[in-house]
Design a protein around this motif. Structure first.
Motif, PDB file in Angstrom:
ATOM      1  N   ASP A 134      -8.588  63.946  -2.762  1.00  0.00           N
ATOM      2  CA  ASP A 134      -9.704  63.099  -3.177  1.00  0.00           C
ATOM      3  C   ASP A 134     -10.473  62.422  -2.046  1.00  0.00           C
ATOM      4  O   ASP A 134     -11.191  61.446  -2.294  1.00  0.00           O
ATOM      5  CB  ASP A 134      -9.226  62.019  -4.152  1.00  0.00           C
ATOM      6  N   VAL A 135     -10.368  62.882  -0.816  1.00  0.00           N
ATOM      7  CA  VAL A 135     -11.138  62.274   0.272  1.00  0.00           C
ATOM      8  C   VAL A 135     -12.540  62.885   0.309  1.00  0.00           C
ATOM      9  O   VAL A 135     -12.703  64.084   0.513  1.00  0.00           O
ATOM     10  CB  VAL A 135     -10.451  62.471   1.635  1.00  0.00           C
ATOM     11  N   THR A 136     -13.542  62.046   0.104  1.00  0.00           N
ATOM     12  CA  THR A 136     -14.934  62.505   0.132  1.00  0.00           C
ATOM     13  C   THR A 136     -15.795  61.696   1.098  1.00  0.00           C
ATOM     14  O   THR A 136     -16.954  62.018   1.297  1.00  0.00           O
ATOM     15  CB  THR A 136     -15.559  62.415  -1.281  1.00  0.00           C
ATOM     16  N   THR A 137     -15.222  60.634   1.685  1.00  0.00           N
ATOM     17  CA  THR A 137     -15.955  59.787   2.622  1.00  0.00           C
ATOM     18  C   THR A 137     -15.035  59.398   3.768  1.00  0.00           C
ATOM     19  O   THR A 137     -13.801  59.459   3.650  1.00  0.00           O
ATOM     20  CB  THR A 137     -16.453  58.491   1.948  1.00  0.00           C
ATOM     21  N   ALA A 138     -15.647  58.951   4.863  1.00  0.00           N
ATOM     22  CA  ALA A 138     -14.852  58.461   5.994  1.00  0.00           C
ATOM     23  C   ALA A 138     -14.069  57.222   5.594  1.00  0.00           C
ATOM     24  O   ALA A 138     -12.904  57.052   5.989  1.00  0.00           O
ATOM     25  CB  ALA A 138     -15.774  58.153   7.175  1.00  0.00           C
ATOM     26  N   GLU A 139     -14.682  56.365   4.800  1.00  0.00           N
ATOM     27  CA  GLU A 139     -13.995  55.161   4.338  1.00  0.00           C
ATOM     28  C   GLU A 139     -12.786  55.527   3.479  1.00  0.00           C
ATOM     29  O   GLU A 139     -11.734  54.886   3.561  1.00  0.00           O
ATOM     30  CB  GLU A 139     -14.959  54.279   3.549  1.00  0.00           C
ATOM     31  N   GLY A 140     -12.937  56.569   2.670  1.00  0.00           N
ATOM     32  CA  GLY A 140     -11.829  57.023   1.848  1.00  0.00           C
ATOM     33  C   GLY A 140     -10.673  57.549   2.677  1.00  0.00           C
ATOM     34  O   GLY A 140      -9.508  57.359   2.334  1.00  0.00           O
ATOM     35  N   ALA A 141     -11.000  58.206   3.797  1.00  0.00           N
ATOM     36  CA  ALA A 141      -9.958  58.706   4.691  1.00  0.00           C
ATOM     37  C   ALA A 141      -9.176  57.552   5.305  1.00  0.00           C
ATOM     38  O   ALA A 141      -7.933  57.578   5.346  1.00  0.00           O
ATOM     39  CB  ALA A 141     -10.581  59.571   5.782  1.00  0.00           C
ATOM     40  N   LEU A 142      -9.885  56.535   5.776  1.00  0.00           N
ATOM     41  CA  LEU A 142      -9.212  55.383   6.368  1.00  0.00           C
ATOM     42  C   LEU A 142      -8.367  54.643   5.331  1.00  0.00           C
ATOM     43  O   LEU A 142      -7.253  54.185   5.629  1.00  0.00           O
ATOM     44  CB  LEU A 142     -10.241  54.429   6.979  1.00  0.00           C
ATOM     45  N   ASP A 143      -8.864  54.543   4.124  1.00  0.00           N
ATOM     46  CA  ASP A 143      -8.136  53.866   3.054  1.00  0.00           C
ATOM     47  C   ASP A 143      -6.857  54.619   2.706  1.00  0.00           C
ATOM     48  O   ASP A 143      -5.789  54.016   2.506  1.00  0.00           O
ATOM     49  CB  ASP A 143      -9.030  53.739   1.822  1.00  0.00           C
ATOM     50  N   LEU A 144      -6.939  55.947   2.674  1.00  0.00           N
ATOM     51  CA  LEU A 144      -5.769  56.761   2.371  1.00  0.00           C
ATOM     52  C   LEU A 144      -4.707  56.619   3.465  1.00  0.00           C
ATOM     53  O   LEU A 144      -3.510  56.513   3.174  1.00  0.00           O
ATOM     54  CB  LEU A 144      -6.180  58.225   2.209  1.00  0.00           C
ATOM     55  N   LEU A 167     -18.852  65.738   6.969  1.00  0.00           N
ATOM     56  CA  LEU A 167     -17.803  64.778   6.632  1.00  0.00           C
ATOM     57  C   LEU A 167     -16.768  64.699   7.760  1.00  0.00           C
ATOM     58  O   LEU A 167     -16.257  63.614   8.054  1.00  0.00           O
ATOM     59  CB  LEU A 167     -17.139  65.173   5.312  1.00  0.00           C
ATOM     60  N   PHE A 168     -16.478  65.822   8.393  1.00  0.00           N
ATOM     61  CA  PHE A 168     -15.496  65.806   9.479  1.00  0.00           C
ATOM     62  C   PHE A 168     -16.002  65.000  10.678  1.00  0.00           C
ATOM     63  O   PHE A 168     -15.217  64.334  11.354  1.00  0.00           O
ATOM     64  CB  PHE A 168     -15.140  67.235   9.893  1.00  0.00           C
ATOM     65  N   GLU A 169     -17.303  65.047  10.935  1.00  0.00           N
ATOM     66  CA  GLU A 169     -17.866  64.232  12.010  1.00  0.00           C
ATOM     67  C   GLU A 169     -17.746  62.751  11.682  1.00  0.00           C
ATOM     68  O   GLU A 169     -17.410  61.927  12.546  1.00  0.00           O
ATOM     69  CB  GLU A 169     -19.333  64.605  12.226  1.00  0.00           C
ATOM     70  N   ARG A 170     -17.990  62.403  10.422  1.00  0.00           N
ATOM     71  CA  ARG A 170     -17.920  61.005  10.027  1.00  0.00           C
ATOM     72  C   ARG A 170     -16.481  60.488  10.068  1.00  0.00           C
ATOM     73  O   ARG A 170     -16.231  59.355  10.488  1.00  0.00           O
ATOM     74  CB  ARG A 170     -18.522  60.833   8.622  1.00  0.00           C
ATOM     75  N   VAL A 171     -15.531  61.323   9.641  1.00  0.00           N
ATOM     76  CA  VAL A 171     -14.126  60.910   9.679  1.00  0.00           C
ATOM     77  C   VAL A 171     -13.670  60.744  11.119  1.00  0.00           C
ATOM     78  O   VAL A 171     -12.975  59.773  11.458  1.00  0.00           O
ATOM     79  CB  VAL A 171     -13.244  61.927   8.936  1.00  0.00           C
TER      80      VAL A 171
END
Length: 325
Positions: free
Chosen positions: A206-216, A237-241
């Motif tokens: 369910d990761v669709t945003t950089a913020e979601g990656a950090l939260d996970l 998305l990979f650049e943003r993460v």
């Protein structure tokens, strides 16, 4: 992160997805910052039978960045032999991944994929066989789920078996097989796997945003994230993460022209490698993902479903530009 002799760059990993993560798709994600990419899964048994299509799924004449291949099966000896056959064919890969997470009935009915989660010792035996065939230098990873169903939450036990038998990293999708892809992921269950082992663990789901990656990462304590469907049509998305993980300013959002040129490049490469007849039906779903958020997306997705020739891609892009004016 260090895996055997590989220094892994900062960034999210691009997950394997059957029918989607072909060479053109993987290169697109790697070029936008994926830490590594993974092939579509191939059957160890089919490889043992010399199936050309299965070998073709793994072969990439020009992999960009670190490249993993993924095999599935339920027999340790068959898996080990498949690995040796892949190497005999000269197929280049940096990491070998074992699929213990696919929920598709056609995979689980053979005892493979997420069905392995019902038998943790067998999971360990699969890893041990793969490790012996690979040798000590090549990283060995496992893609798994948190369990089969609510009554068989075997993720922790499977993870320990995998670690004890030579796995170097685990990627954990936060759902059971029974849940497939629908409910929210269980971050506590992923965290439990992370706490149970000493090897690196990637959180997936369910990761669709950089913020979601950090939260996970914050909720699970994992060493990294793996992203699948969230990156389709949005390789940026990979650049943003990556920027978020490094504490850098987020990159600029891609322009409409950049999005359409990425779509065109990806489908062009698919046609070059597979031929138009095979590539275009597969390209339809890829094209649909690039329509996310656009004005008239519903009608554009219908157009995507009718793509038959590469020239139709340019007609689709023209329609996109007209609807955004």
């Amino acid at each position: 992160m260090q895996l055997k002799n590989l220094q892994i760059p900062v960034g999210a990993v691009f997950a394997p997805m059957a029918g989607l993560t072909d060479a053109a798709c993987r290169r697109m994600m790697a070029d936008h910052g994926a830490a590594w990419t993974v092939s579509e899964m191939a059957s160890a048994k089919a490889l043992n039978f010399g199936d050309r299509k299965s070998f073709a799924l793994l072969k990439d004449p020009d992999p960009h960045g670190i490249y993993a291949i993924q095999l599935f099966g339920a027999e340790p000896e068959t898996l080990a032999k498949a690995i040796l056959l892949v190497r005999e064919k000269g197929i280049r890969f940096d990491i070998l991944d074992i699929n213990m997470g696919c929920p598709a009935p056609k995979i689980t009915s053979s005892g493979a994929g997420s069905h392995l989660l019902l038998d943790p010792p067998l999971c360990g035996a699969m890893v041990a066989a793969a490790r012996k065939a690979l040798g000590d230098d090549t990283p060995l990873t496992v893609k798994m789920r948190i369990g089969w169903d609510a009554d068989h939450m075997t993720g922790v036990e499977v993870a320990r078996q995998c670690e004890a038998n030579g796995a170097d990293l685990l990627a954990v999708h936060g759902r059971t097989r029974e849940q497939m892809y629908i409910p929210p992921i269980d971050t506590d269950a992923i965290a439990a796997v992370k706490q149970a082992v000493q090897i690196p663990v990637l959180a997936n789901g369910d990761v669709t945003t950089a913020e979601g990656a950090l939260d996970l990462l914050a909720k699970t304590g994992c060493d990294g994230v793996m992203i699948g469907r969230g990156a389709l049509g949005d390789p940026w998305l990979f650049e943003r993460v990556r920027a978020a993980l490094l504490g850098e300013e987020p990159p600029a959002e891609p322009s409409l022209n950049q999005r359409m040129m990425a779509l065109r490049r990806q489908i062009y490469e698919m046609c070059e490698e597979k031929g138009e007849w095979l590539a275009m039906p597969q390209a339809r779903s890829q094209a649909m993902h690039y329509m996310k958020g656009l004005r008239g997306a519903a009608s554009l997705r219908r157009y995507c479903s009718m793509l038959e020739h590469f020239t139709d891609v340019d007609k689709l892009i023209d329609a996109v530009y007209r609807l955004q004016d």
